[in-house]
Design an enzyme around this catalytic site. Structure first.
Site, short mmCIF file in Angstrom:
data_model
loop_
_atom_site.label_atom_id
_atom_site.label_comp_id
_atom_site.label_asym_id
_atom_site.label_seq_id
_atom_site.Cartn_x
_atom_site.Cartn_y
_atom_site.Cartn_z
N ARG A 1 -120.93 4.91 -4.41
CA ARG A 1 -121.72 3.70 -4.23
C ARG A 1 -121.61 2.82 -5.46
NH1 ARG A 1 -126.51 4.67 -4.75
NH2 ARG A 1 -126.48 6.92 -4.93
N TYR A 17 -116.06 3.22 1.10
CA TYR A 17 -116.76 4.45 0.71
C TYR A 17 -118.09 4.63 1.46
CZ TYR A 17 -119.74 7.76 -1.50
OH TYR A 17 -120.61 8.80 -1.68
N GLY A 18 -118.35 5.82 1.89
CA GLY A 18 -119.54 6.21 2.65
C GLY A 18 -120.81 5.39 2.46
N LYS A 36 -127.98 4.44 3.56
CA LYS A 36 -128.83 3.91 2.50
C LYS A 36 -129.21 2.45 2.78
CE LYS A 36 -129.04 7.81 0.54
NZ LYS A 36 -128.03 8.52 -0.12
N HIS A 49 -136.00 8.91 0.52
CA HIS A 49 -134.78 9.66 0.17
C HIS A 49 -135.17 11.12 0.00
CE1 HIS A 49 -131.21 10.08 -2.91
NE2 HIS A 49 -130.80 10.35 -1.69
N SER A 75 -129.96 11.86 -6.44
CA SER A 75 -128.63 12.30 -6.02
C SER A 75 -128.12 13.40 -6.96
CB SER A 75 -127.65 11.12 -6.06
OG SER A 75 -128.14 10.07 -5.26
N CYS A 106 -129.13 16.44 -7.24
CA CYS A 106 -130.16 17.32 -7.79
C CYS A 106 -130.59 18.39 -6.78
CB CYS A 106 -131.35 16.51 -8.28
SG CYS A 106 -130.99 15.60 -9.79
N GLY A 107 -129.80 18.58 -5.73
CA GLY A 107 -130.00 19.76 -4.90
C GLY A 107 -130.76 19.60 -3.60
N LYS A 108 -130.79 18.40 -3.00
CA LYS A 108 -131.47 18.27 -1.70
C LYS A 108 -130.75 19.09 -0.64
CE LYS A 108 -131.45 13.75 -1.39
NZ LYS A 108 -130.88 13.54 -2.72
N THR A 109 -129.40 18.95 -0.59
CA THR A 109 -128.65 19.66 0.44
C THR A 109 -128.85 21.17 0.28
OG1 THR A 109 -127.06 17.86 0.50
CG2 THR A 109 -126.37 19.93 1.49
N ASP A 113 -131.21 14.37 3.52
CA ASP A 113 -131.09 13.14 2.71
C ASP A 113 -132.15 12.08 3.01
OD1 ASP A 113 -129.44 11.88 0.64
OD2 ASP A 113 -128.85 10.44 2.17
N ARG A 155 -116.63 14.35 -0.33
CA ARG A 155 -117.73 14.64 0.60
C ARG A 155 -117.21 15.22 1.91
NH1 ARG A 155 -123.37 12.89 -0.87
NH2 ARG A 155 -123.07 12.12 -2.96
N ARG A 209 -134.18 16.65 -12.73
CA ARG A 209 -133.40 17.55 -13.56
C ARG A 209 -133.92 17.37 -14.98
NH1 ARG A 209 -127.80 19.49 -13.09
NH2 ARG A 209 -127.63 18.76 -10.95
N TYR A 226 -131.62 28.10 -6.33
CA TYR A 226 -131.05 28.32 -5.00
C TYR A 226 -132.03 29.11 -4.11
CZ TYR A 226 -127.11 26.42 -7.47
OH TYR A 226 -126.32 25.60 -8.21
N GLY A 227 -131.62 30.27 -3.55
CA GLY A 227 -132.47 31.01 -2.63
C GLY A 227 -133.83 31.35 -3.22
N ASN A 238 -135.66 29.64 -4.92
CA ASN A 238 -136.61 28.52 -4.86
C ASN A 238 -137.64 28.71 -3.74
OD1 ASN A 238 -135.30 27.30 -6.99
ND2 ASN A 238 -133.96 26.06 -5.68
P1 GTP Z 1 -127.00 13.36 -2.52
O1 GTP Z 1 -126.29 13.86 -1.29
O2 GTP Z 1 -126.07 12.70 -3.50
O3 GTP Z 1 -128.22 12.53 -2.23
O4 GTP Z 1 -127.54 14.59 -3.38
P2 GTP Z 1 -128.25 15.98 -3.12
O5 GTP Z 1 -129.62 15.92 -3.70
O6 GTP Z 1 -128.11 16.46 -1.72
O7 GTP Z 1 -127.42 16.83 -4.13
P3 GTP Z 1 -126.62 18.18 -3.98
O8 GTP Z 1 -127.35 19.17 -3.13
O9 GTP Z 1 -125.21 17.85 -3.63
O10 GTP Z 1 -126.71 18.60 -5.54
C1 GTP Z 1 -126.02 19.68 -5.94
C2 GTP Z 1 -126.18 19.89 -7.44
O11 GTP Z 1 -127.43 20.49 -7.72
C3 GTP Z 1 -125.14 20.86 -7.91
O12 GTP Z 1 -124.79 20.55 -9.24
C4 GTP Z 1 -125.88 22.21 -7.82
O13 GTP Z 1 -125.32 23.17 -8.63
C5 GTP Z 1 -127.26 21.79 -8.27
N1 GTP Z 1 -128.32 22.66 -7.77
C6 GTP Z 1 -128.82 22.69 -6.51
N2 GTP Z 1 -129.84 23.59 -6.42
C7 GTP Z 1 -129.98 24.14 -7.65
C8 GTP Z 1 -130.86 25.11 -8.21
O14 GTP Z 1 -131.75 25.64 -7.56
N3 GTP Z 1 -130.69 25.41 -9.53
C9 GTP Z 1 -129.74 24.82 -10.29
N4 GTP Z 1 -129.65 25.14 -11.58
N5 GTP Z 1 -128.88 23.88 -9.80
C10 GTP Z 1 -129.00 23.55 -8.51
C1 SPV Z 2 -126.37 9.57 -2.46
O1 SPV Z 2 -125.63 9.04 -3.30
O2 SPV Z 2 -127.61 9.73 -2.65
C2 SPV Z 2 -125.80 10.06 -1.18
C3 SPV Z 2 -124.43 9.69 -0.84
O3 SPV Z 2 -126.50 10.71 -0.42
S1 SPV Z 2 -124.29 8.09 -0.16
O4 SPV Z 2 -124.43 8.17 1.28
O5 SPV Z 2 -122.99 7.58 -0.51
O6 SPV Z 2 -125.36 7.24 -0.69
MN MN Z 3 -128.64 10.71 -1.07
#
Ligand code: GTP
Ligand code: SPV
Ligand code: MN
Length: 591
Positions: free
Chosen positions: A69, A197-198, A206, A226, A248, A250-253, A277, A375, A406, A499-500, A502
């Site tokens: 973006r 780009y997406g 968004k 978000h 973004s 910070c681990g939503k997915t 998201d 992606r 973070r 991760y788990g 959490n």
């Molecule tokens: P967008 O799709 O960009 O909105 O972001 P998102 O929030 O979905 O981010 P995503 O899940 O792709 O973020 C992944 C990042 O977070 C990676 O660097 C992971 O290693 C880190 N991460 C996710 N969960 C954890 C956790 O519980 N601990 C740590 N240390 N890192 C984590």
């Molecule tokens: C973000 O950047 O927070 C995303 C990817 O989820 S995008 O759809 O490109 O905004």
């Molecule tokens: Mn996002």
């Protein structure tokens, strides 16, 4: 395909400007999708992957200057500049339309314009909004077919005079000098030009769901956020839902698709993924907050996704997935850094150049095969942990709202706000530290209120006021929490396994909502007692847990000053209630 005069007129008007050779209406059928896939393959817009190993999967490469973006080219175009506030770029509507039209004019000659009717939210639900995106990119069409509900059912719902968001996307020359992502909230219109780009071109995401969505949400009394949404099923069978806003990357997915750790899995815990998201939330007749994921797919970061960090995501992308900017192998499969298998001996990088592991650039730095923001686009229906409530028109009831960033220091693993108003303050002042991957001083705090800094389409001071008002309108408001998975020790190592694990924190959060778990009142909020987290199967020393939950008064007093400076950037528009909260925090820290 439609008797809607307003829609027909707008499509004709945009076609007169862009001058495509053809206009094709997207009906949402598999037959039309298959035809478009074949056409995109023939034109080289996508590459067909190994159909035996990855059925229905394709690879797309964006232009090298078009991989994320572009916030500096993203504008909100309103009559009054103050309406967009200090966190958005502003342009007048007249200038916006004129500048974009100059680039769009005749830009679709020799191309086809696709008309994509789509619904954010289940077609016809009280949450839902209809949009129509015009685009000259088949890649955009194929992505939209995964990400949102598209086609004939949407047009049927729109009828002859329904309201819709007018979304226009033109690739033009993919020239960064001629790229603009423009939002016209007063006209319910989005124009995006010069990108492929997406986040810049899937205008449902968004642009509509958040930037215009936030305007509509304020006007109509709901929330466009978000946030991920997930359900936690307890051993008793009870399912409770939370919504969480993290910036973004910070681990939503990851959290949305969490797999319970061994100890808790055995007790009978299970996670239901609702969204990763976006969350649209409204107050229902029961006085509680209910949420839907307006999308039907994931547009997730590929690098770092593997069977350990996110097994549900790995299972989701085995078929019917579009990969963008990853490595292509000789056997026509895909690979990315931090993925499951060893890298292929040779292949092509995200730009299509011959690539092999260990390649270095002129400065001796390793050349990544996949772009760091590569992606995958995949349907949520393929996710093993998907909720069974995807199409429920009322959404899911939200017990807790979680904010998180973070932060190597300062913020404890988890804390609960004292009230809705205090919770809004916690969200409004949340921050995330810059990583080495971003421009700026490493470790420097960047405020990203409610993870909406790049996505709130209006003055954020007014957005905070809207949140305060929503709280007053509910009889059963969710409780508000803050989490931080990223606290480190003196060597920079993460203190919390994440991760788990959490889920242990989610469990405490939900128990607090039921009035069951123990906590200590600290100056910043309620923090778990040392024995109130379920640590079954996790060996963490009491000293580490203590450090994870520690609240340092001196550091927090410095934070108070920084929060005051942030509030000052809004020229006196910050609600009094939030100023009261900074004062109250300071008072609690000093007593
Ligand atoms: P967008 O799709 O960009 O909105 O972001 P998102 O929030 O979905 O981010 P995503 O899940 O792709 O973020 C992944 C990042 O977070 C990676 O660097 C992971 O290693 C880190 N991460 C996710 N969960 C954890 C956790 O519980 N601990 C740590 N240390 N890192 C984590
Ligand atoms: C973000 O950047 O927070 C995303 C990817 O989820 S995008 O759809 O490109 O905004
Ligand atoms: Mn996002």
């Amino acid at each position: 395909m439609t008797e809607h005069k307003g829609l027909q007129a707008w499509v004709s008007e945009m076609a007169a400007m862009c001058q495509p050779d053809n206009i094709v209406w997207i009906d949402g059928s598999d037959a039309q999708r298959d035809k478009l896939r074949a056409e995109a393959v023939a034109k080289g817009e996508i590459i067909e992957l190994n159909q035996a190993k990855l059925p229905g999967c394709y690879l797309h490469r964006t232009a090298p200057n078009d991989v994320a973006r572009t916030e500096h080219l993203t504008y909100i175009c309103t009559t009054n500049k103050e309406d967009v506030g200090p966190t958005n770029n502003w342009m007048s509507p007249e200038e916006g339309y004129a500048r974009a039209a100059a680039i769009l004019k005749g830009s679709m000659r020799g191309r086809t314009m696709y008309v994509i009717p789509f619904s954010l939210g289940p077609v016809g639900s009280v949450f839902s909004k209809i949009g129509v995106e015009l685009t000259d990119s088949i890649y955009v069409v194929l992505n939209m077919l995964i990400m949102v509900r598209c086609g004939k059912p949407v047009l049927d719902k729109l009828g002859t005079d329904g309201e819709f968001t007018k979304c226009l996307h033109g690739k033009a020359d993919l020239d960064i000098e001629k790229r603009l992502i423009l939002h016209f909230p007063e006209d319910n219109t989005i124009w995006s030009v010069g990108s492929g780009y997406g986040g810049n071109v899937l205008l449902s995401k968004k642009c509509m769901a958040l930037r215009l969505g936030s305007w509509q949400a304020r006007r109509e009394g709901w929330l466009a956020e978000h946030m991920l949404i997930l359900g936690v099923e307890h051993p008793s069978g009870l399912i409770e839902y939370v919504a969480a806003a993290f910036p973004s990357a910070c681990g939503k997915t990851n959290l949305a698709m969490l797999v319970p750790p061994e100890g808790l899995m055995r007790k009978g815990y299970r996670i239901w993924t609702v969204g990763d998201d976006l969350a649209w939330m409204r107050i229902d007749t029961d006085g509680a907050l209910w949420a839907v994921n307006p999308e039907t797919g994931f547009f997730g970061v590929a690098p770092g996704t593997n069977s350990k960090t996110n097994p549900n995501a790995v299972a989701t992308v085995r078929r019917e997935t579009i990969f963008t900017n990853v490595v292509l192998t000789k056997s026509k499969t895909v690979w990315w850094e931090g993925g499951d298998r060893d890298p292929p001996a040779e292949g092509w990088d995200w730009q299509g150049r011959p690539w092999h592991p260990g390649m270095k650039d002129a400065d001796g730095k390793p050349i990544p095969g996949a772009h760091p923001n590569a992606r995958f686009t995949a349907p949520i229906t393929q996710c093993p942990s998907r909720t069974f409530r995807l199409d429920h028109h009322h959404g899911v009831p939200i017990s807790a709202i979680i904010f998180g960033g973070r932060r190597a220091r300062l913020a404890p693993l988890v804390y609960q706000s004292y009230s809705w108003q205090h919770g809004v303050f916690v969200g409004a002042t949340m921050a995330s530290e810059r990583t080495a991957a971003q421009v700026g001083k490493i470790g420097e705090v960047r405020r990203d209120p409610m993870a909406m800094l790049p996505f709130c389409g209006y003055n954020m001071a007014d957005y905070f006021r809207h949140w305060l008002q929503i709280g007053q309108a509910m009889t059963k408001p969710p409780k508000i929490f803050h989490v931080n998975w990223f606290r480190t020790d003196e060597n920079g190592e993460y203190l919390w396994p994440g991760y788990g694990d959490n889920l242990r924190v989610l469990e405490w959060i939900l128990a607090r909502c039921r009035g069951e778990a123990d906590a200590i009142a600290t100056p910043i909020g309620y923090v778990p007692t040392l024995d109130s987290l379920d640590m079954t199967g996790l060996h963490l020393s009491p000293a580490v847990l203590q450090e994870l939950l520690r609240v340092d008064r001196q550091e927090w007093l410095e934070e108070v000053e920084s929060i005051r400076q942030f509030f000052d950037t809004f020229d006196g528009r910050i609600p009094h209630a939030l100023r009261d909260e900074v004062d109250a925090l300071q008072r609690r820290l000093l007593t």
